[in-house]
Write an enzyme that holds these catalytic residues in place. Structure first.
Site, PDB file in Angstrom:
ATOM      1  CB  CYS A   1      -0.894  -0.110   1.308  1.00 16.48           C
ATOM      2  SG  CYS A   1      -1.925   1.679   1.321  1.00 16.48           S
TER       3      CYS A   1
ATOM      4  CB  CYS B   1      -0.613   2.131   5.649  1.00 17.08           C
ATOM      5  SG  CYS B   1      -1.296   0.615   5.178  1.00 17.08           S
TER       6      CYS B   1
ATOM      7  CB  CYS C   1      -4.943  -0.603   2.054  1.00 14.74           C
ATOM      8  SG  CYS C   1      -3.793  -0.946   3.465  1.00 14.74           S
TER       9      CYS C   1
ATOM     10  CB  CYS D   1      -4.584   2.737   5.796  1.00 11.76           C
ATOM     11  SG  CYS D   1      -4.303   2.733   4.029  1.00 11.76           S
TER      12      CYS D   1
ATOM     13  CG  ASP E   1      20.379  -4.689 -14.437  1.00 10.35           C
ATOM     14  OD1 ASP E   1      20.741  -5.717 -14.574  1.00 10.35           O
ATOM     15  OD2 ASP E   1      19.835  -4.433 -12.951  1.00 10.35           O
TER      16      ASP E   1
END
Length: 451
Positions: free
Chosen positions: A211, A214, A233, A236, A361
């Protein structure tokens, strides 16, 4: 208010347009050099070039080029001429070149521009965006962008310069509704028949599953792919925002077509993959914002024109070769899932470069679901090539590929493709490998020169 053009800008524009004419007349193309020349003379030349344009900026990790192409087709249903950068040359010099390619005019016009995430800020400093379109943000080119929260901050730095511009964003991506901005927002997403009582989580190797408020693990009522879906979530209360436009059904997906409904309106697209349905949804949402009817959008989607390097089909001595850009794990896995819907066996080539435009990369290839493809048995011949062919060869060997064909030179790749027993060959390639292969194909007369 339009600014007057300085003498330096006039010189830069003349030089840039001459170089564009010369390159396209005698050298068969040039999507960034004219812009580089003009910018060298006047670093602020984009402001002069774009002063008569309202702009739609399209950015995000995956889907920028096709989304930009579809938006342009949609807006062409209402507007006589829409400037764009169709080749995917999305950094400052490529965007300047797109404006140089157009002649003089004296009235307000519209531009739809694909913009590299790290270039949203400098482009926004010179142009007047009416809207920002955000497709998604995934882990991509870590050497350039860092983590995807860093990437989002790069985009937001540009948007904050234009607080009245409308933001048209993928509401299924948790990151896009995690920051407060004064701009008007329009979210799009998938609203299939997910059960609000369903409670699922993303696979553990998925990016962006925490999230953003939070940092607890996000849950979903329904998912499409990666971290996209109807998220919430439980800790929260952060959840997916209300959607202005939504995919309400997906009736058929093949490697070459998609049938789906947006806001209950049946639509088809001559390109495969769930991820491309998102791109179509973004274009539909932009069209709605600019007053384009659903019927007109359907007409725009009906054009069967493949975009440079995006499921581009090429006839190579009677064999169908589909060229697909891949550049990060999420995009790669969606492509691998898509080609497994191919009803007949096929050959597969993966061409890996690691230049600046690709990302230096190559570790991202280890997150590709090659094992799943090998286990499916759909691909019957495997080929690797490109400057980093050893990296991808090792990855394919670990995935269980036997009798792997290695052809570092892309000219040899084309010759090898001709010898494959399958009628259809998919070539998955990083950005500079796509450019290099297309040049080889053009030299062989299989596609037109230039872009």
């Amino acid at each position: 208010m339009a600014h007057s053009i300085t003498f330096k800008s006039r010189v830069a524009i003349i030089a840039g347009r001459f170089s564009y004419w010369f390159l396209h007349t005698f050298m068969k193309g040039g999507s960034s050099l004219p812009g580089k020349i003009a910018r060298r003379i006047d670093p602020d030349v984009l402001q002069a070039l774009g002063r008569d344009y309202d702009v739609v900026i399209v950015t995000g990790t995956n889907g920028k080029t096709l989304t930009t192409n579809l938006i342009t087709k949609v807006l062409n249903q209402k507007y006589q001429e829409v400037l764009t950068n169709p080749t995917g040359s999305n950094m400052m010099q490529g965007i300047i070149t797109a404006f140089l390619a157009k002649g003089k005019h004296g009235k307000r016009r519209l531009a739809v521009l694909e913009v590299d995430e790290a270039n949203v800020l400098p482009v926004s400093q010179y142009l007047t965006p009416k809207a920002y379109v955000m497709t998604n943000i995934f882990r991509d080119q870590m050497d350039r962008y860092g983590e995807f929260y860093t990437t989002y901050e790069k985009i937001l730095a540009g948007i904050r310069l234009h607080p009245t511009a409308t933001i048209i964003a993928n509401g299924d991506a948790p990151i896009f509704s995690s920051r407060e901005l004064p701009n008007p927002w329009r979210y799009y997403g998938f609203a299939l028949s997910e059960n609000q009582n369903d409670d699922q989580v993303a696979p553990p190797n998925t990016d962006g599953v925490l999230c953003p408020v939070c940092e607890h693990i996000l849950h979903y009522h329904g998912m499409t792919y990666s971290n996209l879906g109807s998220f919430f979530c439980p800790h929260c209360g952060f959840k997916r925002p209300a959607l202005a436009h939504a995919v309400t059904s997906v009736s058929d997906l093949t490697p070459t077509s998609s049938a789906f409904a947006i806001d209950g309106r049946d639509l088809t697209l001559g390109i495969g993959g769930m991820y491309n349905v998102y791109n179509a949804l973004a274009a539909y949402s932009v069209g709605a914002e600019f007053g384009v009817s659903a019927d007109a959008v359907a007409k725009a989607f009906a054009y069967d024109e493949k975009v440079f390097g995006r499921q581009e089909e090429i006839n190579v001595d009677g064999k169908t070769v589909t060229l697909i850009l891949v550049k990060n794990p999420v995009g790669l896995n969606e492509v691998l899932a898509m080609i497994q819907r191919q009803p007949d066996h096929f050959g597969l080539g993966v061409l890996l470069n690691a230049n600046y435009a690709d990302g230096t990369d190559t570790s991202w290839i280890w997150d590709g679901n090659f094992e799943q493809l090998v286990e499916s048995g759909r691909a019957t011949t495997y080929l690797v090539g490109g400057e980093r062919y050893k990296d991808i060869a090792f990855r394919m060997t670990v995935a269980g590929v036997d009798n792997l064909i290695e052809k570092p030179d892309l000219g040899d790749v084309i010759n090898q493709v001709k010898q494959m027993p399958e009628d259809h060959v998919y070539l998955l390639a990083t950005y500079t490998a796509v450019l290099q292969l297309r040049k080889k194909l053009a030299d062989g007369g299989y596609i037109k020169q230039g872009f």
